[in-house]
Design an enzyme around this catalytic site. Structure first.
Site, PDB file in Angstrom:
ATOM      1  N   SER A 117       0.953  -1.263   0.008  1.00  0.00           N
ATOM      2  CA  SER A 117       0.215  -0.068  -0.037  1.00  0.00           C
ATOM      3  C   SER A 117       0.924   1.230  -0.267  1.00  0.00           C
ATOM      4  CB  SER A 117      -0.861   0.148   1.132  1.00  0.00           C
ATOM      5  OG  SER A 117      -1.670   1.236   1.297  1.00  0.00           O
ATOM      6  N   HIS A 166      -0.872  -1.421  -4.072  1.00  0.00           N
ATOM      7  CA  HIS A 166      -2.374  -1.260  -3.843  1.00  0.00           C
ATOM      8  C   HIS A 166      -2.068   0.389  -3.783  1.00  0.00           C
ATOM      9  CE1 HIS A 166      -6.241  -1.931  -1.917  1.00  0.00           C
ATOM     10  NE2 HIS A 166      -5.884  -0.916  -1.046  1.00  0.00           N
ATOM     11  N   ASP A 207      -4.835   3.493  -3.100  1.00  0.00           N
ATOM     12  CA  ASP A 207      -6.067   4.126  -2.702  1.00  0.00           C
ATOM     13  C   ASP A 207      -6.427   5.492  -3.097  1.00  0.00           C
ATOM     14  OD1 ASP A 207      -6.444   2.227  -0.559  1.00  0.00           O
ATOM     15  OD2 ASP A 207      -4.925   3.134   0.592  1.00  0.00           O
ATOM     16  N   MET A 265      -8.896   8.270  -3.180  1.00  0.00           N
ATOM     17  CA  MET A 265     -10.089   8.787  -2.479  1.00  0.00           C
ATOM     18  C   MET A 265     -10.542  10.217  -2.866  1.00  0.00           C
ATOM     19  SD  MET A 265      -8.042   8.289   1.257  1.00  0.00           S
ATOM     20  CE  MET A 265      -7.304   6.811   1.672  1.00  0.00           C
ATOM     21  N   HIS A 296      -7.875   0.943  -5.383  1.00  0.00           N
ATOM     22  CA  HIS A 296      -9.027   0.954  -4.601  1.00  0.00           C
ATOM     23  C   HIS A 296      -9.791   2.353  -4.401  1.00  0.00           C
ATOM     24  CE1 HIS A 296     -10.235   0.483  -0.003  1.00  0.00           C
ATOM     25  NE2 HIS A 296     -11.084   0.495  -0.624  1.00  0.00           N
ATOM     26  N   MET A 309     -12.386   4.803  -3.377  1.00  0.00           N
ATOM     27  CA  MET A 309     -13.079   5.281  -2.088  1.00  0.00           C
ATOM     28  C   MET A 309     -13.728   6.489  -2.441  1.00  0.00           C
ATOM     29  SD  MET A 309     -10.749   4.303   1.266  1.00  0.00           S
ATOM     30  CE  MET A 309      -9.098   3.796   0.561  1.00  0.00           C
ATOM     31  N   MET A 337     -12.348  -5.314   4.055  1.00  0.00           N
ATOM     32  CA  MET A 337     -11.838  -4.285   4.737  1.00  0.00           C
ATOM     33  C   MET A 337     -11.847  -4.808   6.064  1.00  0.00           C
ATOM     34  SD  MET A 337     -10.972  -1.717   2.801  1.00  0.00           S
ATOM     35  CE  MET A 337     -10.415  -0.391   4.097  1.00  0.00           C
ATOM     36  N   ASP A 384      -7.527  -6.047   3.538  1.00  0.00           N
ATOM     37  CA  ASP A 384      -6.856  -4.497   3.702  1.00  0.00           C
ATOM     38  C   ASP A 384      -7.310  -3.984   5.137  1.00  0.00           C
ATOM     39  OD1 ASP A 384      -5.806  -2.332   3.367  1.00  0.00           O
ATOM     40  OD2 ASP A 384      -7.370  -1.410   1.938  1.00  0.00           O
TER      41      ASP A 384
END
Length: 220
Positions: A6, A31, A33, A35, A64, A66, A135, A173
């Protein structure tokens, strides 16, 4: 077992160095993220970074989402070079359509289960998804402690795919360390997202932290 680093947990002022060390240690799966500051009250890495990462390194990128409107991210993520793309189940009204769009753009399609979600919520979607991301913390911030309720979800998903003979993968995760990482693997997880309790922030070089962690997880 695939160990997904991550990069939100890496040294943001030395990302190229950290990515290089991860790859040198044999971990070229990342990975990312994304957002929007609305679905979760935070911002992280962006599509420009995904594009630069793919251009600079030979790697697999798991994005991922979000965000409140994951549909609007599908084409941009594909163009940036994402290989896997997951969205939160509670962020969409038409999950079948979104899974189909992600696949049509050449990416693996995943559904994310928050701690509040029941694993049964994806029963009807299981045939259409390539992976499920469980999660084990609340989404949006790294450094949280692993929530034990994730174990039941992993076990349920593994039993579901065995019973229905489905090929989807299980990813986990949040708060992954030695103890819970080993248990997740034992229960059927295929991918673990590595953060500040495993690859990063260990007080030793990332290369050594990766080697040490995998050795502990893989040992009988």
């Amino acid at each position: 077992m695939v160990y997904l680093s991550s990069l939100s947990c890496a040294d943001l002022l030395n990302l190229e160095r950290d990515v290089g060390e991860l790859i040198r240690a044999g971990h070229s799966s990342f990975h990312i993220d994304l957002m929007d500051g609305h679905y979760v009250p935070n911002l992280c890495l962006n599509l420009d970074f995904v594009k630069a990462l793919k251009r600079r390194f030979d790697c697999m990128i798991d994005v991922h989402l979000m965000v409140e409107d994951p549909f609007s991210y599908v084409q941009p993520c594909a163009e940036a070079g994402a290989d896997y793309l997951s969205f939160h189940l509670d962020s969409v009204s038409y999950p079948f359509r979104l899974l189909s769009q992600i696949k049509a753009h050449g990416m693996k399609a995943g559904i994310v289960l928050n701690p509040k979600n029941r694993p049964e919520d994806i029963d009807k979607l299981a045939k259409d998804m390539d992976y499920c991301l469980v999660m084990s913390v609340e989404p949006g911030f790294y450094g949280q402690e692993f929530m034990d309720l994730a174990y039941e979800k992993i076990q349920y998903l593994d039993e579901l795919r065995r019973r229905e003979k489905l090929p989807f993968q299980i990813s986990v995760d949040g708060g992954i360390n030695d103890e819970n990482g080993k248990r997740c693997k034992m229960l059927g997880a295929d991918m673990l997202v590595m953060g500040v309790f495993s690859f990063f922030n260990q007080g030793i070089p990332i290369f050594d932290a990766c080697k040490d962690y995998v050795k502990r997880i893989e040992e009988k």
